[in-house]
Design a protein around this motif. Structure first.
Motif, PDB file in Angstrom:
ATOM      1  N   TYR A 371       5.664   1.765 -10.956  1.00  0.00           N
ATOM      2  CA  TYR A 371       4.334   2.250 -10.600  1.00  0.00           C
ATOM      3  C   TYR A 371       3.348   1.098 -10.456  1.00  0.00           C
ATOM      4  O   TYR A 371       2.342   1.005 -11.151  1.00  0.00           O
ATOM      5  N   VAL A 372       3.708   0.204  -9.564  1.00  0.00           N
ATOM      6  CA  VAL A 372       2.860  -0.936  -9.206  1.00  0.00           C
ATOM      7  C   VAL A 372       3.074  -1.166  -7.718  1.00  0.00           C
ATOM      8  O   VAL A 372       4.050  -0.687  -7.151  1.00  0.00           O
ATOM      9  N   LEU A 373       2.157  -1.890  -7.095  1.00  0.00           N
ATOM     10  CA  LEU A 373       2.374  -2.266  -5.702  1.00  0.00           C
ATOM     11  C   LEU A 373       2.999  -3.654  -5.676  1.00  0.00           C
ATOM     12  O   LEU A 373       2.561  -4.541  -6.398  1.00  0.00           O
ATOM     13  N   ALA A 386      -3.006  -3.884   0.340  1.00  0.00           N
ATOM     14  CA  ALA A 386      -2.783  -3.175  -0.924  1.00  0.00           C
ATOM     15  C   ALA A 386      -4.080  -3.096  -1.722  1.00  0.00           C
ATOM     16  O   ALA A 386      -4.410  -2.050  -2.291  1.00  0.00           O
ATOM     17  N   TYR A 388      -7.154  -3.267  -0.507  1.00  0.00           N
ATOM     18  CA  TYR A 388      -8.039  -2.358   0.228  1.00  0.00           C
ATOM     19  C   TYR A 388      -7.638  -0.900  -0.024  1.00  0.00           C
ATOM     20  O   TYR A 388      -8.487  -0.040  -0.276  1.00  0.00           O
ATOM     21  N   GLY A 389      -6.357  -0.648   0.039  1.00  0.00           N
ATOM     22  CA  GLY A 389      -5.855   0.714  -0.165  1.00  0.00           C
ATOM     23  C   GLY A 389      -6.225   1.248  -1.542  1.00  0.00           C
ATOM     24  O   GLY A 389      -6.712   2.365  -1.677  1.00  0.00           O
ATOM     25  N   LEU A 390      -6.013   0.423  -2.574  1.00  0.00           N
ATOM     26  CA  LEU A 390      -6.322   0.867  -3.938  1.00  0.00           C
ATOM     27  C   LEU A 390      -7.825   1.103  -4.121  1.00  0.00           C
ATOM     28  O   LEU A 390      -8.238   1.997  -4.851  1.00  0.00           O
ATOM     29  N   TYR A 393      -8.719   4.385  -1.227  1.00  0.00           N
ATOM     30  CA  TYR A 393      -8.037   5.680  -1.204  1.00  0.00           C
ATOM     31  C   TYR A 393      -7.834   6.146  -2.644  1.00  0.00           C
ATOM     32  O   TYR A 393      -6.929   5.669  -3.330  1.00  0.00           O
ATOM     33  N   PRO A 394      -8.670   7.051  -3.118  1.00  0.00           N
ATOM     34  CA  PRO A 394      -8.686   7.367  -4.545  1.00  0.00           C
ATOM     35  C   PRO A 394      -7.362   7.873  -5.107  1.00  0.00           C
ATOM     36  O   PRO A 394      -7.048   7.586  -6.258  1.00  0.00           O
ATOM     37  N   SER A 395      -6.587   8.602  -4.325  1.00  0.00           N
ATOM     38  CA  SER A 395      -5.392   9.221  -4.922  1.00  0.00           C
ATOM     39  C   SER A 395      -4.376   8.182  -5.371  1.00  0.00           C
ATOM     40  O   SER A 395      -3.757   8.316  -6.416  1.00  0.00           O
ATOM     41  N   ILE A 396      -4.207   7.122  -4.598  1.00  0.00           N
ATOM     42  CA  ILE A 396      -3.195   6.129  -4.975  1.00  0.00           C
ATOM     43  C   ILE A 396      -3.660   5.366  -6.214  1.00  0.00           C
ATOM     44  O   ILE A 396      -2.861   5.050  -7.105  1.00  0.00           O
ATOM     45  N   ARG A 398      -5.560   6.547  -8.616  1.00  0.00           N
ATOM     46  CA  ARG A 398      -5.368   7.452  -9.763  1.00  0.00           C
ATOM     47  C   ARG A 398      -3.900   7.551 -10.155  1.00  0.00           C
ATOM     48  O   ARG A 398      -3.542   7.497 -11.321  1.00  0.00           O
ATOM     49  N   LEU A 399      -3.056   7.698  -9.134  1.00  0.00           N
ATOM     50  CA  LEU A 399      -1.630   7.892  -9.413  1.00  0.00           C
ATOM     51  C   LEU A 399      -1.014   6.669 -10.088  1.00  0.00           C
ATOM     52  O   LEU A 399      -0.332   6.766 -11.102  1.00  0.00           O
ATOM     53  N   ILE A 400      -1.295   5.493  -9.529  1.00  0.00           N
ATOM     54  CA  ILE A 400      -0.739   4.256 -10.071  1.00  0.00           C
ATOM     55  C   ILE A 400      -1.267   4.002 -11.484  1.00  0.00           C
ATOM     56  O   ILE A 400      -0.547   3.563 -12.373  1.00  0.00           O
ATOM     57  N   ARG A 402      -2.393   6.237 -13.730  1.00  0.00           N
ATOM     58  CA  ARG A 402      -1.869   7.190 -14.712  1.00  0.00           C
ATOM     59  C   ARG A 402      -0.382   6.953 -14.977  1.00  0.00           C
ATOM     60  O   ARG A 402       0.056   6.816 -16.111  1.00  0.00           O
TER      61      ARG A 402
END
Lengths: 444, 407
Positions: A371-373, A386, A388-390, A393-396, A398-400, A402
């Motif tokens: 659970y890392v990029l 990566a 920029y995405g984090l 984009y809130p869902s990624i 939050r997911l990473i 948690r």
């Protein structure tokens, strides 16, 4: 089973990856019933309490014996501090800061940060370091002679000669634990004397433990060691017992992307800056922090100015334990763009602090966490993407955050210690099988 | 007489190129032409062309008795046109034999069925027009993306006039007895439901070449014995991904030889015949209705939507995509409509699946990304650019105006 371990001082005295890993592993071993550890560390004795110090070895090296208790275990371990200036992988700046506190004037600082070491190896300083290593091995011999144990375990090259000396005098099997090689530390420009000590340790060892397959492959390929003799045991991370509250509050609304570690060639700081430049071209409201010090720090300050992003990139200098915690609490993303990282414990600490991380494939830790990029250290475009995405984009995020927390909380030193124990047993059995019937070792 | 009903799914997505965030607003071409072309050539060479050849031979050899069906997506047909027109020709030859049925699908293999009824219906029509254009047939049986089904979807399909629909023979469907009978939709019994025989289908598509499988090697004789083992059952629905023939199960595994042999052994048993889904629906009486309140599919062990919509990244991407539905209805621009359709292809969501971590299960179809995170970030970058473009076609103020006018 009794283990004579040549390790390193525990944090917070010197917080580098090596000390942290030794502490964690020893704590893990102390939770296993049938293992007793006699732990030997080099320590520069300064102005602290001298009452429990005795002198040992040809040069009357000061030695103090202590007991150390781990919170999770009801056992305490015997802990021997040997007067020595050996300090692993600390840069000049960090060393000076430390020296103000811990080191008396009687002791010349010996740092082995690589660039400096390369420089120093040509002068007298150089001999000082190798003298120091040699002297440490003489003390190790005395300790080995006066104590009973079944197996020897030495962490990284500075203690290999000590481990070998202990093996020669006791005839007990030697396990060396490789947390990094000179290939990692030097960015490929290996110092021959260091390499020789490393190689001799590997050849003399009955078994070698590496912190990742990345390191295992280096040992097999670059040091020519038989693959059967090398096993990987991953590091873990000490669980954070209480919720540590950040003392400092973030003073800006901007998102913070952090680089945390020594600013040296091994850690890839220039790739972090390049990714920062790319992100800043596209978005506002983000700042980049380089937390740490090292021989490339000034060059990086200059580089940030060249890239015209100096107003958005902040350098904190070396951070201590609490400050690291504060820094992590303020961070929205942590990036570890290491060029060659045998393991890399910082991302795990960030994950514990609920910070999503981006790590390079060129790190051992990337073999254990999902659970890392992950990016290649040189792929700054992907790194920037990566980040920029984090941030966008809130869902990624939050997911990473948690799942990463959950993942890292399950990486326990107890499990690493169990794997180490298996290796002890294997090595001891092999030794036993090779002995004639009457001389069997009794494993206590 | 028991019917063997084959349906081969043929699908190719338009995979995105590496679309970095700095491309947003600067570059509006999203597709990795090189990868798409290569994968199409690879699938054509290993699977579509040799498999079509085998089927055509069998159809000629067993005139009037050997039959199969296909569900070919719109994006697959577009890629045949672009990269492998010879594949399209071979499908048309199959169509002309009259022993092949072409099923309805969504144009871009989308997940619209679980989001928007109107959009879903529109994509089906678009697909069926394409089938009519190339194969001169109008599909009467529908097969949704990866067999996604629930009662409501069945109802929509019934309302559109289809006589049947294919779905998964998942064991947790209430009223399920065996996939080997005809069923009907619980809300509209006129829609007949064919359930995939999971075990036998997967024997062909997944296990065929697995040397560790206790039943290895699989011969036509053995397979026919299994199909006729149960005297009472009426239909054996074998729905498989067409790439299983030649790609997932390589030619060297003997999969083509198996298929060449299968009709002969089946017909000689005296207990089996081949039928298309339409023929099955016309011939058999439904056993009962199936009650499927929760959506099922053929994905993984769970047979649900988790492979596409199982984590929050997938949900964010999905919701942000379909938030554009209203605005898209006002757009006539061809490029925009093309991208809108390609963005909906379910594969993009499948690439973002994190279940592989916990299941240890390997999603075996080609995945252009190193991780689900990369898939997500790439998709969101593309979607961001698409959203910006859409805003230039339908400015926020305009959209409001149009809404007001409609009132």
């Amino acid at each position: 089973m009794k283990v004579l371990m040549f390790g390193w001082e525990f944090p917070p005295h010197i917080s580098g990856g090596l000390g942290t890993a030794c502490y964690g592993l020893t704590g893990g071993l102390s939770q296993i019933g049938d293992i007793d550890v006699l732990f030997v560390v080099p320590k520069a004795h300064g102005d602290e309490d001298q009452s429990n110090i005795s002198l040992m070895g040809a040069n009357n090296v000061p030695v103090s014996v202590k007991k150390l208790r781990f919170s999770k275990s009801d056992k305490s371990i015997n802990y021997i501090e040997v007067g020595s200036n050996l300090i692993p992988y600390v840069s000049e700046n960090e060393y000076l800061k430390l020296s103000e506190k811990n080191i008396s004037e009687n002791y010349q600082p010996v740092t082995i940060n690589n660039d400096e070491a390369r420089f120093n190896f040509s002068g007298t300083y150089n001999n000082n370091l190798f003298d120091e290593i040699y002297e440490y091995s003489l003390v190790a011999k005395v300790i080995a002679k006066n104590n009973e144990f079944d197996i020897i375990h030495a962490h990284d090259w500075l203690t290999f000669p000590a481990g070998i000396a202990a093996k020669k005098i006791s005839g007990k099997p030697l396990i060396i634990h490789v947390h990094s090689t000179d290939f990692d530390r030097s960015g490929g420009k290996v110092n021959q004397r260091v390499f020789n000590i490393e190689k001799e340790g590997m050849e003399m060892a009955d078994h070698i433990i590496t912190v990742s397959n990345l390191t295992r492959n280096i040992i097999i390929d670059k040091y020519g060691i038989n693959a059967d003799k090398v096993s990987t045991v991953y590091n873990a991370v000490e669980p954070v017992s209480k919720k540590v509250k950040a003392k400092l509050k973030k003073g800006v609304k901007d998102k913070i992307v952090t680089f945390l570690g020594r600013i040296t060639i091994q850690k890839g700081p220039e790739y972090f800056l390049e990714a920062a430049r790319l992100v800043l071209k596209k978005m506002d409201g983000v700042r980049f922090v380089m937390a740490g010090s090292g021989d490339m720090m000034n060059a990086m300050v200059k580089r940030a100015a060249e890239l015209k992003i100096a107003d958005k990139v902040h350098f904190t200098g070396f951070l201590k334990g609490d400050e690291v915690t504060d820094m992590l609490h303020m961070s929205d993303v942590l990036v570890m763009p290491s060029v060659s990282e045998p393991f890399g414990i910082v991302p795990l600490e960030a994950m514990q602090s609920n910070v999503p991380v981006i790590i390079s494939y060129q790190s051992g830790v990337s073999e254990v966490v999902k659970y890392v990029l992950k990016v290649n250290f040189w792929d700054t475009y992907k790194m920037a993407d990566a980040i920029y995405g984090l941030l966008n984009y809130p869902s990624i995020w939050r997911l990473i955050r948690r799942e990463g927390k959950e993942e890292v909380d399950n990486l326990l030193w107890k499990n690493s210690a169990k794997n180490v124990r298996e290796i002890y047993l294997k090595v001891l059995k092999k030794k036993q099988d090779s002995l004639p019937g009457t001389d069997k070792i009794v494993i206590k | 007489m028991k019917s063997i009903c084959f349906c081969f799914e043929v699908h190719q997505p338009f995979r995105f190129r590496k679309y970095r965030f700095f491309d947003i607003g600067n570059d509006h071409y999203y597709y990795d032409d090189y990868t798409n072309e290569n994968l199409m050539h690879n699938a054509a060479e290993l699977s579509y062309i040799p498999a079509n050849k085998v089927l055509l031979e069998l159809i000629k050899k067993y005139k009037g008795t050997f039959k199969v069906s296909f569900s070919i997506t719109g994006t697959a047909i577009e890629q045949f046109n672009l990269y492998a027109p010879e594949v399209l020709d071979s499908f048309r030859k199959l169509a002309k034999t009259g022993q092949v049925e072409f099923l309805s699908e969504t144009y871009s293999h989308s997940l619209a069925s679980v989001k928007d009824d109107e959009l879903f219906a529109g994509q089906i029509k678009k697909h069926d027009e394409l089938i009519k254009k190339y194969f001169d047939v109008s599909p009467v049986v529908f097969k949704n993306t990866d067999l996604i089904y629930n009662d409501k979807i069945g109802e929509i399909i019934a309302d559109m006039g289809f006589k049947g629909m294919l779905t998964e023979g998942a064991k947790h469907i209430p009223g399920w007895k065996s996939p080997d009978f005809l069923y009907c939709n619980v809300r509209n019994p006129r829609l007949k439901i064919l359930l995939r025989n999971v075990a036998l289908s997967d024997d062909l598509s997944y296990r065929f070449s697995n040397k560790n499988w206790s039943k290895y090697p699989l011969t036509a004789e053995k397979f026919v014995d299994w199909m006729i083992a149960d005297d009472k059952s009426e239909i054996i629905n074998l729905f498989i991904n067409y790439e299983s023939l030649g790609k997932r199960q390589p030619a060297s595994s003997g999969i083509f030889d198996f298929f060449k042999k299968l009709p002969e052994v089946s017909l000689n048993s005296g207990k089996l015949k081949f039928a298309t889904p339409s023929e099955v629906i016309d011939e058999y009486q439904p056993m009962s209705s199936v009650h499927v309140p929760n959506t099922i599919s053929w994905a993984d062990e769970e047979k649900d939507l988790a492979a596409w919509l199982g984590n929050e990244m997938q949900e964010e991407a999905f919701n942000k995509l379909y938030a554009l539905t209203k605005k898209m209805k006002m757009v006539k621009n061809k490029d925009m409509i093309r991208d809108w359709n390609y963005l909906q292809t379910s594969d993009h969501f499948y690439y973002m699946c994190t279940k592989v971590f916990s299941d240890g299960e390997i999603h075996d179809s080609f995945n252009p990304y190193e991780s689900p995170y990369e898939a997500f970030i790439n998709y969101m970058n593309v979607l961001n650019d698409f959203t910006l473009r859409l805003d230039t076609f339908v400015p926020e103020s305009n959209a409001e105006k149009i809404k007001d006018l409609k009132k």
